[in-house]
Motif scaffolding. Structure first.
Motif, short mmCIF file in Angstrom:
data_model
loop_
_atom_site.label_atom_id
_atom_site.label_comp_id
_atom_site.label_asym_id
_atom_site.label_seq_id
_atom_site.Cartn_x
_atom_site.Cartn_y
_atom_site.Cartn_z
N TYR A 112 50.90 -16.42 14.65
CA TYR A 112 51.99 -15.73 13.94
C TYR A 112 51.43 -14.89 12.80
O TYR A 112 51.77 -13.72 12.65
CB TYR A 112 53.00 -16.75 13.42
N SER A 168 60.36 -10.63 12.32
CA SER A 168 61.07 -11.22 13.46
C SER A 168 60.32 -10.98 14.77
O SER A 168 60.31 -11.85 15.65
CB SER A 168 62.50 -10.69 13.55
N ILE A 169 59.66 -9.84 14.90
CA ILE A 169 58.89 -9.57 16.12
C ILE A 169 57.68 -10.49 16.20
O ILE A 169 57.38 -11.04 17.27
CB ILE A 169 58.47 -8.09 16.18
N TYR A 191 56.58 -17.68 18.98
CA TYR A 191 57.36 -18.86 19.34
C TYR A 191 58.35 -18.64 20.48
O TYR A 191 58.92 -19.59 20.99
CB TYR A 191 58.10 -19.39 18.11
N GLY A 192 58.54 -17.38 20.86
CA GLY A 192 59.38 -17.07 22.00
C GLY A 192 60.88 -17.24 21.79
O GLY A 192 61.64 -17.28 22.73
N ARG A 193 61.30 -17.37 20.57
CA ARG A 193 62.72 -17.47 20.28
C ARG A 193 63.00 -16.81 18.94
O ARG A 193 62.10 -16.56 18.17
CB ARG A 193 63.18 -18.92 20.28
N HIS A 194 64.22 -16.58 18.69
CA HIS A 194 64.57 -15.89 17.44
C HIS A 194 65.48 -16.72 16.61
O HIS A 194 66.21 -17.52 16.97
CB HIS A 194 65.20 -14.55 17.76
N GLU A 207 59.00 -13.97 17.14
CA GLU A 207 59.42 -14.04 18.54
C GLU A 207 58.22 -13.97 19.48
O GLU A 207 58.19 -14.67 20.50
CB GLU A 207 60.41 -12.92 18.86
#
Length: 72
Positions: free
Chosen positions: A35, A62-63, A69-72, A66
């Motif tokens: 991240y 946020s990008i 972690y593959g989620r928002h 995501e």
């Protein structure tokens, strides 16, 4: 005729639980490093480069989240 099935509750050993906890910590650390690396790379892009990608500076966090972690 009725039959019964016994289910034995399998409880992980203390060593297995400690090992799983260690793996969890390593996984979390790796995700956090990914991240931070993604965030750093996106933050280093100029406004024009971000625009070429269809992004703006307010989207960077946020990008990166995501992407990691593959989620928002």
């Amino acid at each position: 005729m009725a039959s019964t099935t016994e289910f034995a509750a399998h409880r992980p050993t203390v060593l297995a639980r400690i090992s799983a906890f260690g793996h969890s910590l390593v996984s979390r650390a790796q995700n956090y490093r990914m991240y931070r690396r993604t965030l750093t790379e996106l933050s280093a892009l100029s406004a024009r480069e971000l625009d070429d990608l269809g992004l703006n500076r307010s989207m960077v966090q946020s990008i990166a989240f995501e992407a990691t972690y593959g989620r928002h």
